[in-house]
Design a protein around this motif. Structure first.
Motif, PDB file in Angstrom:
ATOM      1  N   LYS A 125      -4.116  46.188 -25.763  1.00  0.00           N
ATOM      2  CA  LYS A 125      -3.931  44.948 -24.999  1.00  0.00           C
ATOM      3  C   LYS A 125      -3.060  43.950 -25.765  1.00  0.00           C
ATOM      4  O   LYS A 125      -2.251  43.238 -25.178  1.00  0.00           O
ATOM      5  CB  LYS A 125      -5.292  44.315 -24.695  1.00  0.00           C
ATOM      6  CG  LYS A 125      -5.274  43.338 -23.545  1.00  0.00           C
ATOM      7  CD  LYS A 125      -6.664  42.872 -23.197  1.00  0.00           C
ATOM      8  CE  LYS A 125      -7.363  43.919 -22.367  1.00  0.00           C
ATOM      9  NZ  LYS A 125      -8.664  43.469 -21.850  1.00  0.00           N
ATOM     10  N   SER A 126      -3.211  43.931 -27.094  1.00  0.00           N
ATOM     11  CA  SER A 126      -2.400  43.010 -27.900  1.00  0.00           C
ATOM     12  C   SER A 126      -0.978  43.527 -28.094  1.00  0.00           C
ATOM     13  O   SER A 126      -0.104  42.784 -28.537  1.00  0.00           O
ATOM     14  CB  SER A 126      -3.056  42.780 -29.261  1.00  0.00           C
ATOM     15  OG  SER A 126      -2.983  43.954 -30.048  1.00  0.00           O
ATOM     16  N   GLY A 127      -0.751  44.810 -27.790  1.00  0.00           N
ATOM     17  CA  GLY A 127       0.577  45.384 -27.885  1.00  0.00           C
ATOM     18  C   GLY A 127       0.942  45.896 -29.269  1.00  0.00           C
ATOM     19  O   GLY A 127       2.085  46.222 -29.533  1.00  0.00           O
ATOM     20  N   ASP A 128      -0.046  45.991 -30.155  1.00  0.00           N
ATOM     21  CA  ASP A 128       0.187  46.454 -31.523  1.00  0.00           C
ATOM     22  C   ASP A 128       0.003  47.971 -31.586  1.00  0.00           C
ATOM     23  O   ASP A 128      -1.116  48.465 -31.636  1.00  0.00           O
ATOM     24  CB  ASP A 128      -0.777  45.747 -32.478  1.00  0.00           C
ATOM     25  CG  ASP A 128      -0.445  46.014 -33.931  1.00  0.00           C
ATOM     26  OD1 ASP A 128       0.495  46.787 -34.199  1.00  0.00           O
ATOM     27  OD2 ASP A 128      -1.128  45.433 -34.795  1.00  0.00           O
ATOM     28  N   ARG A 129       1.111  48.685 -31.585  1.00  0.00           N
ATOM     29  CA  ARG A 129       1.063  50.157 -31.529  1.00  0.00           C
ATOM     30  C   ARG A 129       0.455  50.758 -32.789  1.00  0.00           C
ATOM     31  O   ARG A 129      -0.360  51.681 -32.715  1.00  0.00           O
ATOM     32  CB  ARG A 129       2.464  50.726 -31.309  1.00  0.00           C
ATOM     33  CG  ARG A 129       2.473  52.227 -31.115  1.00  0.00           C
ATOM     34  CD  ARG A 129       3.849  52.724 -30.692  1.00  0.00           C
ATOM     35  NE  ARG A 129       3.801  54.136 -30.380  1.00  0.00           N
ATOM     36  CZ  ARG A 129       3.961  55.105 -31.284  1.00  0.00           C
ATOM     37  NH1 ARG A 129       4.178  54.807 -32.539  1.00  0.00           N
ATOM     38  NH2 ARG A 129       3.902  56.371 -30.908  1.00  0.00           N
ATOM     39  N   ARG A 151     -13.465  50.272 -27.911  1.00  0.00           N
ATOM     40  CA  ARG A 151     -13.112  48.879 -27.656  1.00  0.00           C
ATOM     41  C   ARG A 151     -12.005  48.409 -28.607  1.00  0.00           C
ATOM     42  O   ARG A 151     -11.097  47.677 -28.184  1.00  0.00           O
ATOM     43  CB  ARG A 151     -14.346  47.984 -27.795  1.00  0.00           C
ATOM     44  CG  ARG A 151     -14.158  46.604 -27.215  1.00  0.00           C
ATOM     45  CD  ARG A 151     -15.440  45.777 -27.239  1.00  0.00           C
ATOM     46  NE  ARG A 151     -16.500  46.413 -26.472  1.00  0.00           N
ATOM     47  CZ  ARG A 151     -17.676  46.827 -26.980  1.00  0.00           C
ATOM     48  NH1 ARG A 151     -17.935  46.665 -28.257  1.00  0.00           N
ATOM     49  NH2 ARG A 151     -18.583  47.393 -26.212  1.00  0.00           N
ATOM     50  N   THR A 152     -12.065  48.822 -29.869  1.00  0.00           N
ATOM     51  CA  THR A 152     -11.025  48.403 -30.813  1.00  0.00           C
ATOM     52  C   THR A 152      -9.664  48.967 -30.415  1.00  0.00           C
ATOM     53  O   THR A 152      -8.645  48.291 -30.554  1.00  0.00           O
ATOM     54  CB  THR A 152     -11.358  48.831 -32.255  1.00  0.00           C
ATOM     55  OG1 THR A 152     -11.559  50.235 -32.304  1.00  0.00           O
ATOM     56  CG2 THR A 152     -12.579  48.105 -32.777  1.00  0.00           C
ATOM     57  N   VAL A 153      -9.654  50.195 -29.896  1.00  0.00           N
ATOM     58  CA  VAL A 153      -8.398  50.790 -29.429  1.00  0.00           C
ATOM     59  C   VAL A 153      -7.869  49.999 -28.236  1.00  0.00           C
ATOM     60  O   VAL A 153      -6.688  49.650 -28.177  1.00  0.00           O
ATOM     61  CB  VAL A 153      -8.580  52.278 -29.043  1.00  0.00           C
ATOM     62  CG1 VAL A 153      -7.286  52.851 -28.486  1.00  0.00           C
ATOM     63  CG2 VAL A 153      -9.055  53.097 -30.222  1.00  0.00           C
ATOM     64  N   ILE A 169      -1.323  54.313 -25.393  1.00  0.00           N
ATOM     65  CA  ILE A 169      -0.638  54.075 -26.673  1.00  0.00           C
ATOM     66  C   ILE A 169       0.811  54.561 -26.584  1.00  0.00           C
ATOM     67  O   ILE A 169       1.731  53.903 -27.081  1.00  0.00           O
ATOM     68  CB  ILE A 169      -1.384  54.761 -27.838  1.00  0.00           C
ATOM     69  CG1 ILE A 169      -2.734  54.086 -28.062  1.00  0.00           C
ATOM     70  CG2 ILE A 169      -0.554  54.735 -29.113  1.00  0.00           C
ATOM     71  CD1 ILE A 169      -3.648  54.821 -29.011  1.00  0.00           C
ATOM     72  N   ALA A 170       1.027  55.688 -25.921  1.00  0.00           N
ATOM     73  CA  ALA A 170       2.380  56.221 -25.766  1.00  0.00           C
ATOM     74  C   ALA A 170       3.250  55.257 -24.955  1.00  0.00           C
ATOM     75  O   ALA A 170       4.452  55.130 -25.212  1.00  0.00           O
ATOM     76  CB  ALA A 170       2.338  57.593 -25.105  1.00  0.00           C
ATOM     77  N   LYS A 171       2.663  54.578 -23.997  1.00  0.00           N
ATOM     78  CA  LYS A 171       3.417  53.620 -23.187  1.00  0.00           C
ATOM     79  C   LYS A 171       3.853  52.414 -24.001  1.00  0.00           C
ATOM     80  O   LYS A 171       4.857  51.773 -23.682  1.00  0.00           O
ATOM     81  CB  LYS A 171       2.574  53.152 -22.002  1.00  0.00           C
ATOM     82  CG  LYS A 171       2.472  54.192 -20.876  1.00  0.00           C
ATOM     83  CD  LYS A 171       1.516  53.748 -19.805  1.00  0.00           C
ATOM     84  CE  LYS A 171       2.170  52.806 -18.836  1.00  0.00           C
ATOM     85  NZ  LYS A 171       1.286  52.492 -17.697  1.00  0.00           N
TER      86      LYS A 171
END
Length: 88
Positions: free
Chosen positions: A40-44, A33-35, A83-85
């Motif tokens: 979702k927040s966009g923080d890579r 869920r944290t990932v 994450i890569a996206k």
């Protein structure tokens, strides 16, 4: 209801294992869920840090038969892809 002593013992054992497995499943889901929230927040960077914690959790859950190993691999793959996206 269990009649034999071995069946009664098995019932007790299953109850103990269920408690442990629920805890492990909850911990794994929290890590995933944290990932997902970081993605979702966009923080890579936050997503990468969360993924470092989530991947071992998923794989350990698969080793302990809490989830199927293909399920764990699929989740890791999908999260990594998401994450890569973010980099693009």
């Amino acid at each position: 209801m269990a009649n034999t002593t071995s069946a009664k013992k098995a019932t007790r054992k299953i109850a103990r294992r269920t408690i442990v497995n629920k805890s492990r499943r909850t911990q794994m889901r929290g890590a995933v869920r944290t990932v997902e929230e970081a993605i979702k927040s966009g923080d890579r960077n936050a997503a990468l840090e969360a993924m470092k914690r989530a991947e071992p959790e998923l794989m350990q859950a698969a080793q302990r038969n809490i989830i199927h190993k293909n399920n764990a691999s699929r989740k890791v793959s999908r999260l990594t892809h998401a994450i890569a996206k973010l980099a693009k």
